[in-house]
Design an enzyme around this catalytic site. Structure first.
Site, short mmCIF file in Angstrom:
data_model
loop_
_atom_site.label_atom_id
_atom_site.label_comp_id
_atom_site.label_asym_id
_atom_site.label_seq_id
_atom_site.Cartn_x
_atom_site.Cartn_y
_atom_site.Cartn_z
N HIS A 1 0.78 -1.31 -0.02
CA HIS A 1 -0.20 -0.10 0.09
C HIS A 1 1.19 1.45 -0.49
O HIS A 1 1.81 1.23 -0.02
CB HIS A 1 -0.95 0.01 0.95
CG HIS A 1 -0.34 0.42 2.64
ND1 HIS A 1 0.48 -0.71 3.19
CD2 HIS A 1 -0.95 1.56 2.86
CE1 HIS A 1 0.17 -1.01 4.04
NE2 HIS A 1 0.07 0.78 4.55
N HIS B 1 1.02 3.73 2.06
CA HIS B 1 1.91 4.37 2.82
C HIS B 1 3.26 4.69 3.08
O HIS B 1 3.92 4.28 2.63
CB HIS B 1 1.25 3.47 4.60
CG HIS B 1 0.26 4.46 4.75
ND1 HIS B 1 -0.70 3.35 5.70
CD2 HIS B 1 -1.27 5.08 4.17
CE1 HIS B 1 -2.01 3.96 6.23
NE2 HIS B 1 -1.92 4.65 5.31
N ASP C 1 5.28 4.32 5.26
CA ASP C 1 6.46 2.80 6.07
C ASP C 1 6.61 2.45 5.36
O ASP C 1 7.13 1.37 5.67
CB ASP C 1 6.05 3.28 7.40
CG ASP C 1 4.76 2.73 7.45
OD1 ASP C 1 3.73 2.86 6.83
OD2 ASP C 1 4.68 1.75 8.29
N HIS C 2 6.28 2.08 4.04
CA HIS C 2 5.95 0.96 3.36
C HIS C 2 6.60 0.90 1.58
O HIS C 2 7.16 0.98 1.41
CB HIS C 2 4.66 0.62 2.76
CG HIS C 2 4.20 0.08 4.41
ND1 HIS C 2 4.51 -1.56 4.65
CD2 HIS C 2 3.65 0.75 5.32
CE1 HIS C 2 3.09 -1.86 6.07
NE2 HIS C 2 3.31 -0.39 6.25
N HIS D 1 -7.43 -0.95 5.40
CA HIS D 1 -6.79 0.30 6.35
C HIS D 1 -6.43 1.21 5.39
O HIS D 1 -6.40 2.58 5.31
CB HIS D 1 -5.63 -1.11 5.81
CG HIS D 1 -4.13 0.14 6.69
ND1 HIS D 1 -4.15 0.71 8.01
CD2 HIS D 1 -3.05 0.14 6.24
CE1 HIS D 1 -3.11 1.28 7.61
NE2 HIS D 1 -2.04 1.07 6.93
N ASP E 1 -0.37 -3.78 6.05
CA ASP E 1 -0.86 -3.39 7.40
C ASP E 1 -2.75 -3.13 7.51
O ASP E 1 -3.02 -3.19 8.06
CB ASP E 1 -0.92 -2.20 7.16
CG ASP E 1 1.11 -1.29 8.04
OD1 ASP E 1 1.47 -2.05 7.89
OD2 ASP E 1 0.55 -0.42 7.68
N HIS F 1 4.40 -5.14 10.12
CA HIS F 1 4.62 -4.27 12.20
C HIS F 1 5.21 -5.24 12.89
O HIS F 1 4.56 -6.06 12.65
CB HIS F 1 4.03 -3.26 11.81
CG HIS F 1 4.17 -1.90 11.41
ND1 HIS F 1 5.09 -0.78 11.46
CD2 HIS F 1 3.79 -2.28 10.06
CE1 HIS F 1 4.20 0.15 10.93
NE2 HIS F 1 3.62 -0.31 9.58
FE FE Z 1 2.36 0.64 8.55
ZN ZN Z 2 -0.40 1.30 6.25
#
Ligand code: FE
Ligand code: ZN
Length: 239
Positions: A54, A56, A58-59, A112, A131, A169
């Site tokens: 996805h 985001h 942090d990905h 998400h 996530d 995570h």
């Molecule tokens: Fe994340």
């Molecule tokens: Zn995420």
């Protein structure tokens, strides 16, 4: 095929999927480039593909730098073509993505985010869930509906029980506290928590987890219907 777990940022996991015969590799959700580059350089790996679950930060945070350095191909959901940096290959629900010895089925699992996908390496029985599904938890519902998230988890539940789950995570310990609070008599959960604590005490990741374990221990997968699931999700948001 070997999976190398790479810790990124505070509690993210990126994964290198390495074909040990050719040393070609995919990276799943590179949060940042540095730790990926460090491993690649010291192991002579060719980073050919970047797989994003996805959009985001942090990905996808490492997408641009890794693509520039290794000329890798970025693969992501077609609906997120404006949000995934440097995207090249657009995939859709139930597509088979196949390159060299890598072969994964794509599942669109919104909730998400609206464009979240999972990569299921069905021959190896490994799924990368980003996530959406965590060990003993599930992702927060930011863009989708409770019903979408419930149905997305249902798709994962339908996979073979010995499927290995690689999530985005290291949230397992916090998640386990929630599960055991609302499922206090689950002896299998208590056993799993003992194992989780042992791993963390030894500095080891708690991933991958096995689908069968999650079906018995993850309270979100045990929810019978959307109402029960929604109630749990709300409780967890305020836990
Ligand atoms: Fe994340
Ligand atoms: Zn995420």
């Amino acid at each position: 095929m070997k999976i190398q777990i790479i810790k990124c940022l505070k509690d993210n996991y990126s994964y290198l999927i390495i074909d040990e015969t050719s040393l070609s590799a995919c990276v799943v959700d590179p949060s940042e480039a540095k730790p990926i580059i460090d491993f690649i350089e010291s192991n002579n790996i060719n980073l050919k593909y970047i797989l994003n679950t996805h959009h985001h930060f942090d990905h996808v945070g490492g997408n641009a730098e890794l693509k520039k350095k290794y000329n890798s191909n970025v693969i992501g959901f077609k609906g997120d073509k404006e949000r995934i940096p440097e995207i090249d290959t657009l995939v859709d629900d139930l597509n088979i993505w196949k390159k060299e010895n890598f072969e994964a089925k794509i599942y669109h699992i919104p909730g998400h985010t609206t464009g979240h996908i999972a990569f299921h390496f069905f021959k190896e029985k490994k799924i990368f869930t980003g996530d959406t599904l965590f060990s003993l938890g599930c992702g927060k519902i930011f863009e989708g509906t409770y019903e979408q998230m419930f149905n997305s988890l249902k798709k994962i539940k339908a996979l073979p029980k010995d499927t290995e789950i690689y999530c985005g995570h290291e949230y397992t310990l916090q998640n386990s506290n929630f599960c055991v609070t609302y499922d206090a008599n689950n002896s299998r959960l208590k056993e799993k928590i003992t194992q989780i604590k042992q791993k963390l005490d030894n500095g080891l990741p708690t991933v991958p987890t096995i689908l069968d374990d999650e079906m018995h221990c993850n309270i979100f997968l045990k929810a019978k219907d959307v109402q029960a699931f929604s109630k749990l999700r709300d409780l967890k948001d305020n836990f």
